[in-house]
Every structure is written in structure tokens, then in C-alpha cells.
Scaffold this active site. Structure first.
Site, PDB file in Angstrom:
ATOM      1  N   ASN A   1      13.471  -0.770   6.136  1.00 47.99           N
ATOM      2  CA  ASN A   1      12.969   0.176   7.140  1.00 47.99           C
ATOM      3  C   ASN A   1      13.516  -0.142   8.527  1.00 47.99           C
ATOM      4  OD1 ASN A   1      11.216   1.561   5.301  1.00 47.99           O
ATOM      5  ND2 ASN A   1       9.826  -0.186   5.415  1.00 47.99           N
TER       6      ASN A   1
ATOM      7  N   HIS B   1      -0.739   6.895   3.452  1.00 50.03           N
ATOM      8  CA  HIS B   1      -0.494   5.470   3.250  1.00 50.03           C
ATOM      9  C   HIS B   1      -1.820   4.723   3.015  1.00 50.03           C
ATOM     10  CE1 HIS B   1       0.722   1.362   4.572  1.00 50.03           C
ATOM     11  NE2 HIS B   1       1.898   1.731   4.095  1.00 50.03           N
TER      12      HIS B   1
ATOM     13  N   GLU C   1       0.408  11.937   8.142  1.00 51.15           N
ATOM     14  CA  GLU C   1       1.573  11.129   8.499  1.00 51.15           C
ATOM     15  C   GLU C   1       2.653  12.042   9.076  1.00 51.15           C
ATOM     16  OE1 GLU C   1       3.185   8.303   5.301  1.00 51.15           O
ATOM     17  OE2 GLU C   1       1.037   8.147   5.031  1.00 51.15           O
TER      18      GLU C   1
ATOM     19  N   SER D   1       5.808   8.272   3.720  1.00 50.85           N
ATOM     20  CA  SER D   1       6.616   7.076   3.509  1.00 50.85           C
ATOM     21  C   SER D   1       7.284   7.027   2.150  1.00 50.85           C
ATOM     22  CB  SER D   1       5.761   5.832   3.711  1.00 50.85           C
ATOM     23  OG  SER D   1       4.655   5.837   2.837  1.00 50.85           O
TER      24      SER D   1
ATOM     25  N   ASP E   1      -0.036   9.168  11.786  1.00 53.38           N
ATOM     26  CA  ASP E   1       0.652   7.885  11.578  1.00 53.38           C
ATOM     27  C   ASP E   1       2.142   8.209  11.475  1.00 53.38           C
ATOM     28  OD1 ASP E   1       1.913   5.649  10.552  1.00 53.38           O
ATOM     29  OD2 ASP E   1       0.367   5.200   9.061  1.00 53.38           O
TER      30      ASP E   1
ATOM     31  N   HIS F   1       7.317   6.211  10.127  1.00 53.98           N
ATOM     32  CA  HIS F   1       8.711   6.482   9.726  1.00 53.98           C
ATOM     33  C   HIS F   1       9.412   7.537  10.569  1.00 53.98           C
ATOM     34  CE1 HIS F   1       8.433   3.908   6.202  1.00 53.98           C
ATOM     35  NE2 HIS F   1       7.189   4.341   6.124  1.00 53.98           N
TER      36      HIS F   1
ATOM     37  N   LYS G   1       9.342  -1.308  11.830  1.00 53.07           N
ATOM     38  CA  LYS G   1      10.388  -0.508  11.186  1.00 53.07           C
ATOM     39  C   LYS G   1      11.514  -0.261  12.188  1.00 53.07           C
ATOM     40  CE  LYS G   1       7.225   0.634   7.655  1.00 53.07           C
ATOM     41  NZ  LYS G   1       5.947   1.257   7.318  1.00 53.07           N
TER      42      LYS G   1
END
Ligand SMILES: *Cc1c(COP(=O)(O)O)cnc(C)c1O
Length: 384
Positions: free
Chosen positions: A48, A134, A178, A182, A207, A210, A240
């Protein structure tokens, strides 16, 4: 009652029978995206470190200098004596970058989510959360001790039905999703979800572990979709794109002040080591200075999906879904024979029957790396 060892062995046997036993493999990071496993160099598509900053000379130098100046550990929790000067700088720059009034750093992204959710909602409140969230947000939701409704993945209509059905029975409500999922690499419809949340007087939490660093000139998925103003609470990680370790929350000044006083995973855990904060701060400055770097992972992901005739990647993550856990293990072993490290992802991390290779791209991959991986995936008939 069995002995503790017998208990553990029986549980492990059941996990193994489901093909879910995990055995960590020692992996040494080499230059660029190369990694050494069992004496073999493999080109990794499983990290990541999206911006390839983990090995950047400036980031390394900042971490080393921070150790020289402040020592190796923070020595205490942030509210005790752990709030070293680098914290203030990173919090302020993260807030400015994401156009939030304030930010708070946690020990990890996981700790940020499990501390933040219960600090904002509790008994008598409602959480509406995407079913594919997640594990850390799912755990945070459970810890909050309020009613939790899962809405279907990225399904605005389902969220609306659930809000219509349940919202009025609760005092406060929060919608959680998110930015970039992910394990699937798909994007949440943030503008529609945020608007809907506010229409029903629910707060909106995203969130963006990524999306940060890889979308919207590095500012994340909300900026890429124009939804930034509707996000009340933004959670992210320093581990990440920012090549370090730790997590953060960006929000209004009052929300951040509340978290400082109520988020247990923040209050009762030692502050991050100075070197981790310095590395993240320097990585963030490089990201701001070189926004073109942020576009590289998605460009590589797009080249990969194009080469394989898949629908265009929307993030740096491309899932190759192969079905059973055995298929995923076999596919990963096949690619490893060709010199690639693509780690299989199995249930319970992903839904039953959707085991996959999760391919993630970084600024370290060249177009030749991407083309070679695509050829190997095709030659090995990894997916139909
Ligand atoms: C990685 C990840 C986290 C956890 O962040 P850490 O800093 O590694 O604890 C949280 N949420 C999502 C979506 C993630 O992918």
C-alpha cells in the site's frame, strides 16, 4: 474444560479445514516495489506504499533526524507528555490539506476508527454502515453499543430505505462508508451518500485509507468527486500513501476536541514515535509538492485493466476474483513462479466465494512492470 492449548489447536484445525489458515511469510523490502521472500526477489503488487515514499531519501532522512532530536519513542500518551512538536505540525498540515478545521493523530488507522465511532454515537443512536466496510469500522460500530444497520454495498437506494425506516426512532445517526473500498478498489458514491445522510439529519463519516494520496490530486476520494464539503468526519492512515505508521481523523475543531477527550484508543495509548510522525510529515510535503506522483498508481491500474480487457480501474486497487480460497492460493503461486508477489485475499476478509488476488499499483511500478504482470495473468489463465 479443555486445556488452553487443546482449545487453540481445535480452533486452528477448524480454520485450516475451511482453507483459511494464515501463515505469515517473512518479506524483506528491496528497492522500488521489489521484495525478497524465501531467498527470491519478487516484484510486489501487494503493498500500500502507493507513492513509493517508504524508500525515499528525504523521508528516511526526516525519520532519522527525528530520532536524533527526540529519541525513539514518544514515552507517554499524547495527553501526558507524548505530544512532541512534530505532532502539531502534522495535524495542522493534514487538516489544511484536506480542508478541515482540525486533525487528530491516532496510533493507527484501526485505532482511529475504533476510537472515533464510539466517541460520536452510543446507546439510543443509529449507525448505517456499508456492508463491505473495513474490519476496524465494523469493530468501532460494535463498540459504540448502538443499533447498527448494514446497507447494501454502495447502494444509495438501500441506504435511503433504511433511513426512511429507522431514522426517526433514534436520537443521532451516522452514515459510514469508505472512499475507496480496500478489497474491491471501487469508489463509494460519496456525493449521493453525503447528501442523503444530511437530508435525514445524519452525520457522514468516510474512511479514505486508500483514496488519500491516490485520488483528487492526493487529497482523496471526496475531493475527486466534489463531496469534500459533505464529509463531517474523515478517517485515514499514515501507513499507506504516507509511507509511515499511524492514523488520523480530520473534522471540525469541536469534533476534534471531543475526540481528544472521549476517544479511548487515543487517550489510553502511547503517542506515535517521533520518527513515524516525521516520516509522514515529510511524505505529505512531497505529495503536496509533487501532485503528479499521486496520479501514477491509478494510471498503472488503468493500463493493467486495459491490457486485460477489464472495466477501467477506478482506483489503485484491482481485484481479480477467482472464487474459492484454493483457486486464489493457486493463482498466487502461479504468479509467484513468474516472479510476482500478489497476495491472495480469502474469506473472512472478503465474502465467501469471492476469494481474489488483490492487485495494487504504486508509483514505483513502471509501464513495463505492469505489462509484464498483465501478460503473466493472461498466460496463467488466472481468471475467466
Ligand atoms: C488499512 C486500512 C485501515 C487501517 O489502517 P492502519 O493504519 O493500517 O491501522 C483502515 N481502514 C481501511 C479501509 C484500510 O484499508
Amino acid at each position: 474444560m479443555p486445556s488452553l492449548d487443546t482449545f487453540a489447536e481445535e480452533k486452528l484445525a477448524r480454520i485450516a479445514a475451511q482453507g483459511r489458515l494464515r501463515e505469515p511469510v517473512v518479506t524483506r523490502a528491496l528497492e522500488r516495489a521489489w521484495a525478497m521472500r524465501a531467498g527470491r526477489s519478487l516484484l510486489s503488487f501487494s503493498g500500500n506504499d502507493y507513492l513509493a515514499l517508504r524508500d525515499h531519501a528525504e523521508v528516511r532522512a526526516a525519520a532519522t533526524a527525528a530520532i536524533d532530536e527526540h529519541g525513539t519513542g514518544a514515552g507517554a500518551a499524547y495527553l501526558v507528555t507524548g505530544n512532541h512538536p512534530l505532532y502539531v505540525e502534522l495535524e495542522s498540515e493534514l487538516a489544511t490539506f484536506t480542508e478541515a478545521a482540525a486533525a487528530l493523530i491516532f496510533g493507527s488507522g484501526y485505532l482511529a476508527s475504533i476510537g472515533t465511532i464510539p466517541a460520536l454515537v452510543g446507546s439510543g443512536d443509529l449507525i448505517l454502515i456499508d456492508e463491505r466496510m473495513h474490519a476496524c469500522s465494523m469493530t468501532g460500530a460494535r463498540l459504540a453499543g448502538c443499533t447498527v444497520e448494514l446497507f447494501r454495498h454502495n447502494d444509495v437506494g438501500d441506504l435511503k430505505r433504511k433511513l426512511q425506516l429507522h431514522r426517526a426512532s433514534f436520537r443521532n445517526a451516522i452514515v459510514i462508508t469508505e472512499g475507496v473500498f480496500s478489497m474491491d478498489g471501487d469508489l463509494a458514491p460519496l456525493p449521493a451518500l453525503g447528501t442523503l445522510a444530511h437530508e435525514f439529519e445524519a452525520w457522514f463519516m468516510v474512511d479514505d485509507a486508500h483514496g488519500f494520496g491516490t485520488l483528487g490530486d492526493g487529497r482523496g476520494a471526496a475531493f475527486a468527486s466534489g463531496a469534500e464539503a459533505s464529509v463531517d468526519v474523515l478517517v485515514g492512515t499514515l501507513s499507506k500513501a504516507l509511507a509511515s505508521y499511524g492514523g488520523y481523523v480530520c473534522a471540525s475543531a469541536s469534533v476534534i476536541a471531543l475526540l481528544r477527550n472521549r476517544a479511548r484508543s487515543f487517550i489510553y495509548s502511547t503517542a506515535l514515535p517521533p520518527a513515524s510522525v516525521a516520516a509522514a510529515l515529510t511524505a505529505l510535503r512531497i505529495l503536496k509538492r509533487e501532485p503528479a506522483r499521486a496520479a501514477l498508481p491509478l494510471a498503472s491500474a488503468r493500463a493493467f485493466t486495459h491490457a486485460l480487457g477489464l472495466s477501467p480501474a477506478t482506483s489503485a486497487i484491482v481485484p481479480l476474483i477467482v472464487g474459492t480460497s484454493d483457486n486464489a492460493m493457486r493463482a498466487a503461486a502461479d504468479l509467484e513462479r513468474d516472479g510476482f508477489l500478489v497476495v491472495p485475499i480469502r474469506p473472512p476478509t472478503v465474502p465467501e466465494g469471492s476469494a481474489r488476488l488483490r492487485v495494487s499499483f504504486s508509483a514505483a511500478h513502471t509501464s513495463d512492470d505492469v505489462a509484464r504482470l498483465a501478460r503473466s495473468v493472461r498466460a496463467r489463465s488466472i481468471f475467466a
